[in-house]
Write a protein that holds these residues in place. Structure first.
Motif, PDB file in Angstrom:
ATOM      1  N   UNK A  28     151.123 -43.159  76.957  1.00 61.30           N
ATOM      2  CA  UNK A  28     150.494 -43.334  78.456  1.00 61.30           C
ATOM      3  C   UNK A  28     151.510 -44.031  79.166  1.00 61.30           C
ATOM      4  N   UNK A  29     152.904 -44.265  78.549  1.00 60.48           N
ATOM      5  CA  UNK A  29     153.954 -44.771  79.312  1.00 60.48           C
ATOM      6  C   UNK A  29     154.041 -46.184  79.286  1.00 60.48           C
ATOM      7  N   UNK A  30     153.077 -46.899  78.347  1.00 63.62           N
ATOM      8  CA  UNK A  30     153.298 -48.468  78.686  1.00 63.62           C
ATOM      9  C   UNK A  30     153.203 -49.042  77.284  1.00 63.62           C
ATOM     10  N   UNK A  31     154.391 -48.861  76.226  1.00 64.75           N
ATOM     11  CA  UNK A  31     154.351 -49.398  74.878  1.00 64.75           C
ATOM     12  C   UNK A  31     153.527 -50.700  74.543  1.00 64.75           C
ATOM     13  N   UNK A  32     153.564 -51.520  75.463  1.00 64.96           N
ATOM     14  CA  UNK A  32     152.878 -52.854  75.197  1.00 64.96           C
ATOM     15  C   UNK A  32     151.617 -53.094  75.911  1.00 64.96           C
ATOM     16  N   UNK A  33     150.875 -52.059  76.131  1.00 65.52           N
ATOM     17  CA  UNK A  33     149.537 -52.132  76.299  1.00 65.52           C
ATOM     18  C   UNK A  33     148.480 -51.739  75.575  1.00 65.52           C
ATOM     19  N   UNK A  34     148.770 -52.111  74.271  1.00 62.88           N
ATOM     20  CA  UNK A  34     147.880 -51.441  73.080  1.00 62.88           C
ATOM     21  C   UNK A  34     146.519 -52.051  73.282  1.00 62.88           C
ATOM     22  N   UNK A  35     146.550 -53.413  73.794  1.00 62.40           N
ATOM     23  CA  UNK A  35     145.156 -54.252  74.094  1.00 62.40           C
ATOM     24  C   UNK A  35     144.408 -53.447  75.274  1.00 62.40           C
ATOM     25  N   UNK A  36     145.340 -53.369  76.433  1.00 57.07           N
ATOM     26  CA  UNK A  36     144.686 -52.610  77.523  1.00 57.07           C
ATOM     27  C   UNK A  36     144.087 -51.123  77.075  1.00 57.07           C
ATOM     28  N   UNK A  37     144.578 -50.602  76.283  1.00 59.78           N
ATOM     29  CA  UNK A  37     144.288 -49.314  75.544  1.00 59.78           C
ATOM     30  C   UNK A  37     142.915 -49.307  74.826  1.00 59.78           C
ATOM     31  N   UNK A  38     142.885 -50.469  74.049  1.00 57.04           N
ATOM     32  CA  UNK A  38     141.604 -50.943  73.529  1.00 57.04           C
ATOM     33  C   UNK A  38     140.448 -51.130  74.385  1.00 57.04           C
ATOM     34  N   UNK A  39     140.612 -51.855  75.643  1.00 59.64           N
ATOM     35  CA  UNK A  39     139.730 -52.078  76.600  1.00 59.64           C
ATOM     36  C   UNK A  39     139.242 -50.540  77.357  1.00 59.64           C
ATOM     37  N   UNK A  40     140.315 -49.719  77.197  1.00 60.11           N
ATOM     38  CA  UNK A  40     139.979 -48.204  77.970  1.00 60.11           C
ATOM     39  C   UNK A  40     139.079 -47.530  77.037  1.00 60.11           C
ATOM     40  N   UNK A  41     139.318 -47.779  75.515  1.00 53.95           N
ATOM     41  CA  UNK A  41     138.623 -47.048  74.721  1.00 53.95           C
ATOM     42  C   UNK A  41     137.054 -47.506  74.631  1.00 53.95           C
ATOM     43  N   UNK A  42     136.792 -48.943  74.870  1.00 48.07           N
ATOM     44  CA  UNK A  42     135.569 -49.515  74.636  1.00 48.07           C
ATOM     45  C   UNK A  42     134.817 -49.183  76.048  1.00 48.07           C
ATOM     46  N   UNK A  43     135.541 -48.712  77.328  1.00 48.55           N
ATOM     47  CA  UNK A  43     134.708 -48.319  78.252  1.00 48.55           C
ATOM     48  C   UNK A  43     134.986 -46.806  78.652  1.00 48.55           C
ATOM     49  N   UNK A  44     135.227 -46.139  77.742  1.00 49.67           N
ATOM     50  CA  UNK A  44     135.482 -44.578  78.023  1.00 49.67           C
ATOM     51  C   UNK A  44     134.200 -43.963  78.489  1.00 49.67           C
ATOM     52  N   UNK A  45     134.175 -43.440  79.578  1.00 44.77           N
ATOM     53  CA  UNK A  45     132.945 -42.922  79.952  1.00 44.77           C
ATOM     54  C   UNK A  45     132.446 -41.580  79.496  1.00 44.77           C
ATOM     55  N   UNK A  46     133.323 -41.166  78.733  1.00 47.17           N
ATOM     56  CA  UNK A  46     132.768 -39.743  78.212  1.00 47.17           C
ATOM     57  C   UNK A  46     133.361 -39.537  76.695  1.00 47.17           C
ATOM     58  N   UNK A  47     132.698 -40.362  75.744  1.00 49.40           N
ATOM     59  CA  UNK A  47     132.801 -40.349  74.451  1.00 49.40           C
ATOM     60  C   UNK A  47     132.583 -39.174  73.989  1.00 49.40           C
ATOM     61  N   UNK A  48     133.236 -38.931  72.483  1.00 47.79           N
ATOM     62  CA  UNK A  48     132.831 -37.585  71.794  1.00 47.79           C
ATOM     63  C   UNK A  48     134.138 -36.416  72.434  1.00 47.79           C
TER      64      UNK A  48
END
Length: 186
Positions: A131-151
């Motif tokens: 996604x263009x931000x290698x240091x943002x693994x924690x932010x990616x985790x938050x995004x996964x937690x708030x994913x509006x369209x799982x599956x």
């Protein structure tokens, strides 16, 4: 005066068919339990393991517009593809997504997430890099937690750097079930 279920359903389907809805939703049965599915003319807005209809209708009204109804017609393509996925006949979804309420970073992460193939996994760090931000693994985790369209946007395919199954908003039991369905060795 009481309106029959058939007449009510006909009215709702007619509204969806006529383009009078900003969003439509329905409850969809799945092997993981009942899912609330919502869609607009742009694509899927939400898939939720929490079928609290009132809360979702309020959210849909804020995001998509006031004309929100429960109608099978609005979510039929999503229902069909989810059924095919759970039956093992679909490995990729061919559905548009409506991500109008997310930030640009979240959208980049979710679009990269959509590229993780069926039966494979990625780490939070790998998604951050993609996604263009290698240091943002924690932010990616938050995004996964708030994913509006799982599956459909398969956050269940994201694992910890050490290969462990970490968090899933739908519960780890559902994450395991989805990965097992896809043949991922745990």
């Amino acid at each position: 005066m009481t309106v029959s279920d058939d007449l009510d359903r006909s009215f709702r389907d007619s509204a969806a068919r006529s383009g009078l809805l900003d969003a439509g939703y329905d409850l969809v049965d799945s092997p993981l339990g009942q899912l609330l599915v919502a869609a607009s003319d742009r694509g899927i807005l939400r898939i939720s393991y929490d079928a609290n209809v009132e809360e979702h209708v309020d959210w849909l009204s804020r995001v998509a517009g006031r004309n929100v109804l429960r109608t099978t017609r609005a979510v039929e393509p999503v229902r069909r593809e989810l059924d095919e996925y759970f039956e093992g006949r679909r490995h990729a979804f061919d559905l548009s997504v409506d991500l109008r309420e997310v930030t640009p970073f979240t959208e980049r992460v979710l679009l990269e997430l959509a590229r993780v193939p069926f039966g494979q996994t990625a780490t939070y760090s790998e998604l951050a890099t993609r996604a263009g931000n290698p240091k943002a693994a924690r932010a990616v985790g938050m995004t996964m937690n708030r994913n509006p369209i799982p599956i459909v946007l398969p956050c269940h395919r994201v694992i910890g750097a050490d290969g462990s199954l970490v968090g899933y908003a739908g519960g780890l039991d559902r994450k395991v079930a989805l990965l097992t369905l896809e043949g991922v060795l745990l």
